[in-house]
Design a protein around this motif. Structure first.
Motif, PDB file in Angstrom:
ATOM      1  N   LEU A   1      -0.424 -16.354   0.069  1.00  0.00           N
ATOM      2  CA  LEU A   1      -0.137 -15.611  -1.158  1.00  0.00           C
ATOM      3  C   LEU A   1       1.363 -15.592  -1.441  1.00  0.00           C
ATOM      4  O   LEU A   1       1.799 -15.850  -2.579  1.00  0.00           O
ATOM      5  N   HIS A   2       2.175 -15.301  -0.447  1.00  0.00           N
ATOM      6  CA  HIS A   2       3.615 -15.201  -0.672  1.00  0.00           C
ATOM      7  C   HIS A   2       4.219 -16.552  -1.051  1.00  0.00           C
ATOM      8  O   HIS A   2       5.144 -16.615  -1.867  1.00  0.00           O
TER       9      HIS A   2
ATOM     10  N   ALA B   1      -2.061  -5.310  -2.240  1.00  0.00           N
ATOM     11  CA  ALA B   1      -1.662  -4.995  -3.613  1.00  0.00           C
ATOM     12  C   ALA B   1      -0.949  -6.167  -4.276  1.00  0.00           C
ATOM     13  O   ALA B   1      -1.014  -6.328  -5.502  1.00  0.00           O
ATOM     14  N   GLU B   2      -0.263  -7.013  -3.482  1.00  0.00           N
ATOM     15  CA  GLU B   2       0.489  -8.133  -4.049  1.00  0.00           C
ATOM     16  C   GLU B   2      -0.394  -9.135  -4.780  1.00  0.00           C
ATOM     17  O   GLU B   2       0.088  -9.937  -5.576  1.00  0.00           O
ATOM     18  N   LEU B   3      -1.700  -9.113  -4.527  1.00  0.00           N
ATOM     19  CA  LEU B   3      -2.606 -10.041  -5.207  1.00  0.00           C
ATOM     20  C   LEU B   3      -2.516  -9.918  -6.721  1.00  0.00           C
ATOM     21  O   LEU B   3      -2.689 -10.902  -7.444  1.00  0.00           O
ATOM     22  N   SER B   4      -2.248  -8.725  -7.205  1.00  0.00           N
ATOM     23  CA  SER B   4      -2.198  -8.503  -8.653  1.00  0.00           C
ATOM     24  C   SER B   4      -1.018  -9.201  -9.307  1.00  0.00           C
ATOM     25  O   SER B   4      -0.992  -9.379 -10.526  1.00  0.00           O
ATOM     26  N   ARG B   5      -0.039  -9.612  -8.505  1.00  0.00           N
ATOM     27  CA  ARG B   5       1.145 -10.273  -9.065  1.00  0.00           C
ATOM     28  C   ARG B   5       0.927 -11.760  -9.308  1.00  0.00           C
ATOM     29  O   ARG B   5       1.691 -12.386 -10.052  1.00  0.00           O
ATOM     30  N   LEU B   6      -0.100 -12.342  -8.699  1.00  0.00           N
ATOM     31  CA  LEU B   6      -0.328 -13.786  -8.852  1.00  0.00           C
ATOM     32  C   LEU B   6      -0.984 -14.065 -10.200  1.00  0.00           C
ATOM     33  O   LEU B   6      -2.023 -13.507 -10.534  1.00  0.00           O
ATOM     34  N   ARG B   7      -0.376 -14.943 -10.975  1.00  0.00           N
ATOM     35  CA  ARG B   7      -0.899 -15.283 -12.301  1.00  0.00           C
ATOM     36  C   ARG B   7      -1.940 -16.396 -12.245  1.00  0.00           C
ATOM     37  O   ARG B   7      -2.722 -16.555 -13.183  1.00  0.00           O
TER      38      ARG B   7
ATOM     39  N   GLY C   1      -8.058  -0.536  13.349  1.00  0.00           N
ATOM     40  CA  GLY C   1      -8.772  -1.432  12.443  1.00  0.00           C
ATOM     41  C   GLY C   1      -7.820  -2.029  11.417  1.00  0.00           C
ATOM     42  O   GLY C   1      -6.608  -1.827  11.471  1.00  0.00           O
ATOM     43  N   PRO C   2      -8.342  -2.767  10.423  1.00  0.00           N
ATOM     44  CA  PRO C   2      -7.477  -3.418   9.430  1.00  0.00           C
ATOM     45  C   PRO C   2      -6.864  -2.392   8.489  1.00  0.00           C
ATOM     46  O   PRO C   2      -7.464  -1.367   8.187  1.00  0.00           O
ATOM     47  N   MET C   3      -5.658  -2.700   8.009  1.00  0.00           N
ATOM     48  CA  MET C   3      -4.949  -1.824   7.091  1.00  0.00           C
ATOM     49  C   MET C   3      -4.243  -2.667   6.041  1.00  0.00           C
ATOM     50  O   MET C   3      -3.852  -3.810   6.308  1.00  0.00           O
ATOM     51  N   PRO C   4      -4.049  -2.131   4.815  1.00  0.00           N
ATOM     52  CA  PRO C   4      -3.302  -2.879   3.794  1.00  0.00           C
ATOM     53  C   PRO C   4      -1.856  -3.077   4.209  1.00  0.00           C
ATOM     54  O   PRO C   4      -1.314  -2.328   5.040  1.00  0.00           O
ATOM     55  N   GLN C   5      -1.221  -4.075   3.603  1.00  0.00           N
ATOM     56  CA  GLN C   5       0.097  -4.478   4.075  1.00  0.00           C
ATOM     57  C   GLN C   5       1.124  -3.359   3.974  1.00  0.00           C
ATOM     58  O   GLN C   5       1.984  -3.232   4.862  1.00  0.00           O
TER      59      GLN C   5
END
Length: 392
Positions: free
Chosen positions: A11-12, A39-45, A266-270
């Motif tokens: 993603l980055h 949350a960074e997913l929303s920045r990808l066009r 467990g898993p956590m957001p970045q």
């Protein structure tokens, strides 16, 4: 699979390439199943297309009929023979991708991982004439199931091959010398603006580790090391973030060792992971080579910890020493050595000035060698055969 919770480096890289003006499209072979997203997913066009998963011969031939109808290939096309040598699912998705490449005017293909994603990209390239490149990471080249003949075909047909460490580069060059001129080392990068440095000297004692709960991460050794520290009277609170098949075994080990204060979150957001790592006195990455040959290339979260000012204890596995230099930018111990790991953790927990000196140099190392903007520009230079100018 896109998006995938544990693959933030993909993603980055795409975000950085979009910031440089490239027009990207994402093709995913699988639907996401992680259940957690950053949350960074929303920045990808870039638009995301999920390619159809065909498993039967009927689905393959339906895809072939569509390709013939589109004029993508004739019965004597060189890509047909390559299709016949692949599994039904790979062939179906390659045909679907090739049709979209033609329809959308896509001019280059890049795959992450030298496994099924590169198989699909290679076939689509053979069918369309559009060049393909790929990034080789770790499991996709070191695992015992990796077939040399398959990897050799991909290396031979790719316009360029990126791999993420000098260790990987040397391995591939020695194993496949005929591909040496197409191999390029480009480290994974991180968005340094999102990982601000803070002084670790005054942080409360605490160890954090982040990763999938699988053999290659060595988290069982970390629990043993914490138990040794407790036996020596050293308080070493441990927070372990991640999910995976070894979660039950690690929980049982924690109980058996009496490590009541150890948290398995467990898993956590970045953003939550970033907060935990930035507040810890030590980051632990006790990686090992798994029994099946699987290993980490260079964990992105290790680079993130270095950027945040959290001093790291790691192992000299694959590309890790290219970032963590022993006694300079962190501490290195041998894999599976709980005694050495405990000693290194104790040094950092008890010596705030050592934490600071290592952290300052670690941040400098990441700034110099692992800035995602520079890394993405280098990948783009290698993987886009023509001036960008709006090409995809």
């Amino acid at each position: 699979m896109y998006p995938r919770f544990s693959e933030t480096f993909v993603l980055h890289e795409m975000l950085a390439r979009e910031a440089d003006g490239e027009q990207l499209e994402v093709f995913s072979l699988r639907l996401p199943v992680d259940g957690h997203f950053h949350a960074e997913l929303s920045r990808l066009r870039a638009p995301v297309t999920y390619l159809p998963v065909g498993r039967s011969a009927g689905e393959v031939w339906e895809a072939v009929r569509g390709a013939l109808a589109d004029g993508l290939m004739g019965p004597h096309h060189p890509g047909v023979q390559a299709l016949l040598g692949e599994e039904a699912g790979v062939a179906t998705q390659a045909l679907a991708l090739a049709r979209e490449v033609r329809r959308r005017g896509i001019t280059s293909l890049h795959a992450h991982f030298a496994s099924v994603s590169t198989s699909v990209a290679r076939l689509a390239s053979l069918l369309t004439g559009v060049p393909f490149t790929f990034t080789a990471h770790a499991k996709d080249i070191f695992h015992e199931e990796v077939a040399d003949d398959d990897l050799a075909r991909k290396l031979a047909d790719a316009a360029a091959v990126v791999t993420i460490s000098d260790h990987n580069h040397h391995h591939l060059r020695d194993r496949f010398p005929e591909a040496a001129t197409r191999l390029h080392r480009v480290h994974n990068g991180i968005d340094l603006e999102s990982f601000g440095y803070s002084d670790p000297a005054g942080r409360p004692a605490g160890v954090v580790a982040v990763g999938r709960l699988v053999e290659k991460k060595g988290f069982d050794t970390l629990l043993d090391a914490v138990a040794l520290l407790r036996a020596e009277g050293v308080q070493a609170p441990l927070t372990l973030v991640g999910a995976g098949p070894l979660a039950p075994a690690l929980a049982e080990q924690r109980q058996r060792l009496g490590l009541v204060g150890v948290q398995l979150l467990g898993p956590m957001p970045q953003h939550e992971v970033r907060r935990l790592v930035a507040g810890a006195a030590v980051f632990a990455a006790p990686c090992r080579v798994g029994s099946d040959g699987n290993r980490d290339g260079l964990p992105t979260v290790l680079l993130e910890a270095m950027a945040l000012g959290t001093p790291c204890v790691a192992t000299p596995v694959t590309g890790i020493p290219e970032a963590v230099q022993d006694e300079v930018t962190g501490l290195l111990v041998e894999p599976d050595d709980a005694v050495a790991l405990a000693a290194a953790l104790r040094r950092l927990l008890e010596q705030p000035l050592l934490r600071r000196s290592l952290a300052v140099r670690a941040r400098q190392r990441v700034e110099e060698g692992f800035d995602v903007r520079r890394q993405a520009a280098e990948v783009a230079r290698l993987t886009v055969p023509a001036p960008v100018g709006g090409a995809r």
